[in-house]
Write a protein that holds these residues in place. Structure first.
Motif, mmCIF file in Angstrom:
data_model
loop_
_atom_site.group_PDB
_atom_site.id
_atom_site.type_symbol
_atom_site.label_atom_id
_atom_site.label_comp_id
_atom_site.label_asym_id
_atom_site.label_seq_id
_atom_site.Cartn_x
_atom_site.Cartn_y
_atom_site.Cartn_z
ATOM 1 N N MET A 160 -10.357 37.736 1.947
ATOM 2 C CA MET A 160 -11.697 37.300 1.588
ATOM 3 C C MET A 160 -11.740 35.776 1.603
ATOM 4 S SD MET A 160 -13.785 37.814 -1.948
ATOM 5 C CE MET A 160 -14.842 39.168 -1.582
ATOM 6 N N ALA A 161 -12.756 35.220 2.197
ATOM 7 C CA ALA A 161 -12.929 33.775 2.264
ATOM 8 C C ALA A 161 -13.341 33.228 0.904
ATOM 9 C CB ALA A 161 -13.979 33.433 3.306
ATOM 10 N N GLN A 162 -12.921 31.999 0.675
ATOM 11 C CA GLN A 162 -13.272 31.332 -0.572
ATOM 12 C C GLN A 162 -13.747 29.920 -0.269
ATOM 13 O OE1 GLN A 162 -9.610 31.680 -2.819
ATOM 14 N NE2 GLN A 162 -10.459 33.412 -3.934
ATOM 15 N N VAL A 163 -14.502 29.352 -1.204
ATOM 16 C CA VAL A 163 -14.965 27.979 -1.075
ATOM 17 C C VAL A 163 -14.569 27.193 -2.319
ATOM 18 C CG1 VAL A 163 -16.895 28.401 0.475
ATOM 19 C CG2 VAL A 163 -17.243 28.595 -1.953
ATOM 20 N N LYS A 164 -14.234 25.928 -2.099
ATOM 21 C CA LYS A 164 -13.935 25.025 -3.208
ATOM 22 C C LYS A 164 -15.166 24.147 -3.408
ATOM 23 C CE LYS A 164 -10.845 21.387 -4.755
ATOM 24 N NZ LYS A 164 -9.727 20.501 -4.382
ATOM 25 N N VAL A 165 -15.709 24.200 -4.604
ATOM 26 C CA VAL A 165 -16.928 23.469 -4.932
ATOM 27 C C VAL A 165 -16.566 22.366 -5.920
ATOM 28 C CG1 VAL A 165 -19.235 23.678 -5.883
ATOM 29 C CG2 VAL A 165 -18.256 25.574 -4.639
ATOM 30 N N THR A 166 -16.968 21.134 -5.630
ATOM 31 C CA THR A 166 -16.675 19.998 -6.492
ATOM 32 C C THR A 166 -17.977 19.304 -6.870
ATOM 33 O OG1 THR A 166 -14.587 19.678 -5.324
ATOM 34 C CG2 THR A 166 -15.363 17.845 -6.682
ATOM 35 N N LEU A 167 -18.135 19.006 -8.150
ATOM 36 C CA LEU A 167 -19.320 18.290 -8.635
ATOM 37 C C LEU A 167 -19.132 16.803 -8.363
ATOM 38 C CD1 LEU A 167 -22.016 18.627 -10.160
ATOM 39 C CD2 LEU A 167 -20.749 18.227 -12.268
ATOM 40 N N VAL A 168 -20.024 16.202 -7.575
ATOM 41 C CA VAL A 168 -19.888 14.790 -7.209
ATOM 42 C C VAL A 168 -20.997 13.913 -7.788
ATOM 43 C CG1 VAL A 168 -18.546 15.211 -5.129
ATOM 44 C CG2 VAL A 168 -21.020 15.165 -4.981
ATOM 45 N N HIS A 169 -22.060 14.518 -8.298
ATOM 46 C CA HIS A 169 -23.145 13.765 -8.927
ATOM 47 C C HIS A 169 -23.427 14.358 -10.304
ATOM 48 C CE1 HIS A 169 -24.205 11.352 -5.458
ATOM 49 N NE2 HIS A 169 -24.070 12.451 -4.709
ATOM 50 N N SER A 170 -23.915 13.536 -11.190
ATOM 51 C CA SER A 170 -24.186 13.950 -12.564
ATOM 52 C C SER A 170 -25.369 14.904 -12.647
ATOM 53 C CB SER A 170 -24.477 12.712 -13.419
ATOM 54 O OG SER A 170 -24.865 13.082 -14.714
ATOM 55 N N VAL A 171 -25.332 15.783 -13.654
ATOM 56 C CA VAL A 171 -26.456 16.680 -13.896
ATOM 57 C C VAL A 171 -27.408 16.109 -14.940
ATOM 58 C CG1 VAL A 171 -25.272 18.771 -13.172
ATOM 59 C CG2 VAL A 171 -25.142 18.040 -15.550
ATOM 60 N N ALA A 172 -27.114 14.918 -15.420
ATOM 61 C CA ALA A 172 -28.014 14.265 -16.365
ATOM 62 C C ALA A 172 -29.365 14.019 -15.690
ATOM 63 C CB ALA A 172 -27.425 12.938 -16.826
ATOM 64 N N HIS A 173 -30.434 14.233 -16.407
ATOM 65 C CA HIS A 173 -31.802 14.025 -15.928
ATOM 66 C C HIS A 173 -32.192 14.997 -14.820
ATOM 67 C CE1 HIS A 173 -31.662 10.433 -18.351
ATOM 68 N NE2 HIS A 173 -30.617 10.003 -17.658
ATOM 69 N N ARG A 174 -31.514 16.131 -14.749
ATOM 70 C CA ARG A 174 -31.868 17.180 -13.787
ATOM 71 C C ARG A 174 -32.602 18.288 -14.516
ATOM 72 N NH1 ARG A 174 -31.190 14.985 -8.764
ATOM 73 N NH2 ARG A 174 -29.312 13.748 -8.848
ATOM 74 N N GLU A 175 -33.268 19.138 -13.762
ATOM 75 C CA GLU A 175 -33.990 20.258 -14.351
ATOM 76 C C GLU A 175 -33.016 21.201 -15.058
ATOM 77 O OE1 GLU A 175 -36.182 22.220 -11.323
ATOM 78 O OE2 GLU A 175 -37.392 20.471 -10.861
ATOM 79 N N PRO A 176 -33.432 21.811 -16.158
ATOM 80 C CA PRO A 176 -32.560 22.748 -16.873
ATOM 81 C C PRO A 176 -32.039 23.880 -15.981
ATOM 82 C CG PRO A 176 -34.489 22.259 -18.184
ATOM 83 C CD PRO A 176 -34.696 21.604 -16.848
ATOM 84 N N ARG A 177 -32.832 24.304 -15.032
ATOM 85 C CA ARG A 177 -32.408 25.364 -14.114
ATOM 86 C C ARG A 177 -31.210 24.913 -13.272
ATOM 87 N NH1 ARG A 177 -36.652 28.463 -10.182
ATOM 88 N NH2 ARG A 177 -35.171 29.890 -9.268
ATOM 89 N N GLN A 178 -31.234 23.656 -12.808
ATOM 90 C CA GLN A 178 -30.124 23.130 -12.024
ATOM 91 C C GLN A 178 -28.882 22.978 -12.892
ATOM 92 O OE1 GLN A 178 -31.492 19.544 -10.138
ATOM 93 N NE2 GLN A 178 -32.671 20.660 -8.605
ATOM 94 N N ARG A 179 -29.052 22.541 -14.129
ATOM 95 C CA ARG A 179 -27.919 22.430 -15.060
ATOM 96 C C ARG A 179 -27.280 23.783 -15.292
ATOM 97 N NH1 ARG A 179 -29.727 18.298 -19.888
ATOM 98 N NH2 ARG A 179 -30.694 16.753 -18.542
ATOM 99 N N ALA A 180 -28.100 24.819 -15.428
ATOM 100 C CA ALA A 180 -27.593 26.168 -15.659
ATOM 101 C C ALA A 180 -26.812 26.677 -14.448
ATOM 102 C CB ALA A 180 -28.750 27.103 -15.985
ATOM 103 N N ILE A 181 -27.264 26.355 -13.261
ATOM 104 C CA ILE A 181 -26.562 26.783 -12.052
ATOM 105 C C ILE A 181 -25.196 26.117 -11.974
ATOM 106 C CG2 ILE A 181 -26.581 26.666 -9.526
ATOM 107 C CD1 ILE A 181 -29.661 27.023 -9.717
ATOM 108 N N ILE A 182 -25.142 24.829 -12.285
ATOM 109 C CA ILE A 182 -23.864 24.108 -12.270
ATOM 110 C C ILE A 182 -22.893 24.735 -13.267
ATOM 111 C CG2 ILE A 182 -22.749 21.906 -12.822
ATOM 112 C CD1 ILE A 182 -24.134 21.889 -10.112
ATOM 113 N N LYS A 183 -23.384 25.052 -14.451
ATOM 114 C CA LYS A 183 -22.543 25.676 -15.475
ATOM 115 C C LYS A 183 -22.079 27.063 -15.022
ATOM 116 C CE LYS A 183 -22.329 25.555 -20.406
ATOM 117 N NZ LYS A 183 -23.041 25.207 -21.622
#
Length: 60
Positions: free
Chosen positions: A1-24
């Motif tokens: 099964m293929a996998q992806v490595k996801v890295t957070l490169v920008h802050s979630v500060a001042h983003r919509e709550p929906r986007q923050r929830a997706i990151i979490k």
């Protein structure tokens, strides 16, 4: 099964709550944190919603 490595490169500060929830939900917290996730439709959909905050690489 293929996998992806996801890295957070920008802050979630001042983003919509929906986007923050997706990151979490992806298992990311701080800038520079990474998670290896299965490459399926639900993961790709979440990545698409917050692609401007992430770096994505394929893992073999």
């Amino acid at each position: 099964m293929a996998q992806v490595k996801v890295t957070l490169v920008h802050s979630v500060a001042h983003r919509e709550p929906r986007q923050r929830a997706i990151i979490k939900a992806l298992g990311l917290g701080r800038i520079g944190s990474s998670a290896i996730l299965p490459d399926n439709a639900s993961t790709r959909g979440a990545i698409f919603k917050v692609a401007h905050l992430l770096s994505v690489e394929e893992v073999k």
